[in-house]
Design a protein around this motif. Structure first.
Motif, short mmCIF file in Angstrom:
data_model
loop_
_atom_site.label_atom_id
_atom_site.label_comp_id
_atom_site.label_asym_id
_atom_site.label_seq_id
_atom_site.Cartn_x
_atom_site.Cartn_y
_atom_site.Cartn_z
N GLY A 190 -7.81 23.23 8.05
CA GLY A 190 -9.30 24.14 8.02
C GLY A 190 -8.84 23.94 10.35
O GLY A 190 -9.33 25.10 11.08
N LYS A 237 -6.67 25.63 12.32
CA LYS A 237 -7.05 27.49 12.53
C LYS A 237 -8.10 26.93 13.18
O LYS A 237 -7.97 28.16 14.22
CB LYS A 237 -7.23 27.63 11.20
CG LYS A 237 -5.91 27.65 10.29
CD LYS A 237 -6.77 28.06 8.93
CE LYS A 237 -5.11 28.59 7.65
NZ LYS A 237 -5.41 27.69 7.05
N VAL A 238 -8.53 26.24 13.13
CA VAL A 238 -9.84 26.30 14.67
C VAL A 238 -9.92 26.13 16.02
O VAL A 238 -10.30 26.92 16.53
CB VAL A 238 -11.19 25.92 13.92
CG1 VAL A 238 -12.46 25.84 14.99
CG2 VAL A 238 -11.86 26.01 12.63
N PRO A 273 -10.79 36.24 15.19
CA PRO A 273 -11.84 35.53 14.17
C PRO A 273 -12.00 34.74 13.00
O PRO A 273 -12.76 34.50 12.25
CB PRO A 273 -12.73 36.56 14.70
CG PRO A 273 -12.65 37.50 16.11
CD PRO A 273 -11.09 37.36 15.68
N ALA A 274 -11.16 36.08 12.43
CA ALA A 274 -10.72 36.05 10.87
C ALA A 274 -10.31 35.03 10.93
O ALA A 274 -10.32 33.65 9.67
CB ALA A 274 -10.22 37.54 10.55
N ARG A 312 -10.66 31.64 12.41
CA ARG A 312 -11.74 30.67 13.18
C ARG A 312 -12.02 30.36 11.69
O ARG A 312 -12.55 29.63 11.38
CB ARG A 312 -12.00 30.91 14.17
CG ARG A 312 -10.48 31.27 15.65
CD ARG A 312 -10.83 30.14 16.03
NE ARG A 312 -10.46 30.57 17.30
CZ ARG A 312 -8.59 29.62 17.34
NH1 ARG A 312 -8.02 29.23 16.95
NH2 ARG A 312 -8.08 29.90 18.39
N THR A 313 -12.74 31.88 11.50
CA THR A 313 -13.67 31.67 10.19
C THR A 313 -13.25 31.59 8.85
O THR A 313 -13.36 30.39 8.53
CB THR A 313 -14.22 33.11 9.58
OG1 THR A 313 -14.61 33.72 10.44
CG2 THR A 313 -14.81 33.28 8.88
N LEU A 314 -12.06 31.42 8.57
CA LEU A 314 -11.29 31.03 7.51
C LEU A 314 -10.94 29.35 7.91
O LEU A 314 -11.32 28.84 7.02
CB LEU A 314 -10.03 31.62 6.86
CG LEU A 314 -9.05 30.67 6.04
CD1 LEU A 314 -9.27 31.19 5.30
CD2 LEU A 314 -7.31 31.56 6.48
N THR A 356 -12.91 27.40 9.19
CA THR A 356 -14.19 26.80 9.26
C THR A 356 -14.61 26.74 7.32
O THR A 356 -15.40 25.88 6.91
CB THR A 356 -15.15 27.82 9.93
OG1 THR A 356 -15.21 28.05 11.24
CG2 THR A 356 -17.25 27.29 9.62
N VAL A 357 -14.42 28.31 6.88
CA VAL A 357 -14.10 27.68 5.43
C VAL A 357 -13.80 26.50 4.97
O VAL A 357 -13.75 25.62 3.67
CB VAL A 357 -14.31 29.26 4.46
CG1 VAL A 357 -14.19 28.76 2.86
CG2 VAL A 357 -14.83 30.10 5.21
N GLU A 358 -12.47 26.14 4.94
CA GLU A 358 -11.92 25.29 4.93
C GLU A 358 -12.49 24.29 4.49
O GLU A 358 -12.49 22.88 4.09
CB GLU A 358 -10.13 25.43 5.00
CG GLU A 358 -9.80 27.03 4.62
CD GLU A 358 -8.08 26.82 4.81
OE1 GLU A 358 -7.85 25.56 6.69
OE2 GLU A 358 -7.75 27.89 4.58
#
Length: 119
Positions: free
Chosen positions: A20, A23-24, A44-45, A47-49, A51-53
């Motif tokens: 994660g 990815k960020v 943005p998706a 980066r969101t992924l 953040t979710v991880e």
């Protein structure tokens, strides 16, 4: 069973926290050699992924550790199971057919769910 949970959940959390974070903070060019699918989704998706991880990894460790809302641990593991199911679909619909890691993460998340329900 408590020790088994901490080993399995700890390994899963370390993996997802690392992935994660990559990815960020990394660019598509830096991610492309290890993740061939990054060009198929918007930045943005991605980066969101990431953040979710990171949040999911935190959810595996902090609730059982603190005793505050321990039901979040199996919820995080269920989230990772669903995430990897989607990842398998993304890999199979693209040109990257390598899903062995994803299948291993699905199995690890399922084991974590089972161990977390026994806490």
């Amino acid at each position: 069973m408590n020790i088994a949970y901490w080993i399995v959940a700890g390994l899963l959390a370390v993996f997802y926290f690392y992935a994660g974070t990559l990815k960020v903070i990394r660019t598509r060019g830096q991610l492309r050699p290890m993740m061939a699918w990054v060009d198929r989704i918007p930045l943005p998706a991605l980066r969101t992924l990431g953040t979710v991880e990171i949040l999911g990894a935190t959810g595996l460790i902090l609730p059982p550790l603190t005793g505050i809302a321990p039901s979040l641990a199996p919820a995080s593991a269920i989230g990772f199971l669903l995430l990897q199911t989607g990842a398998v679909a993304v890999h199979l619909t693209g040109e990257d057919r390598r899903i062995a890691l994803n299948v291993g993460l699905i199995a690890t998340a399922a084991l974590t769910i089972w161990l977390a329900t026994g806490l």
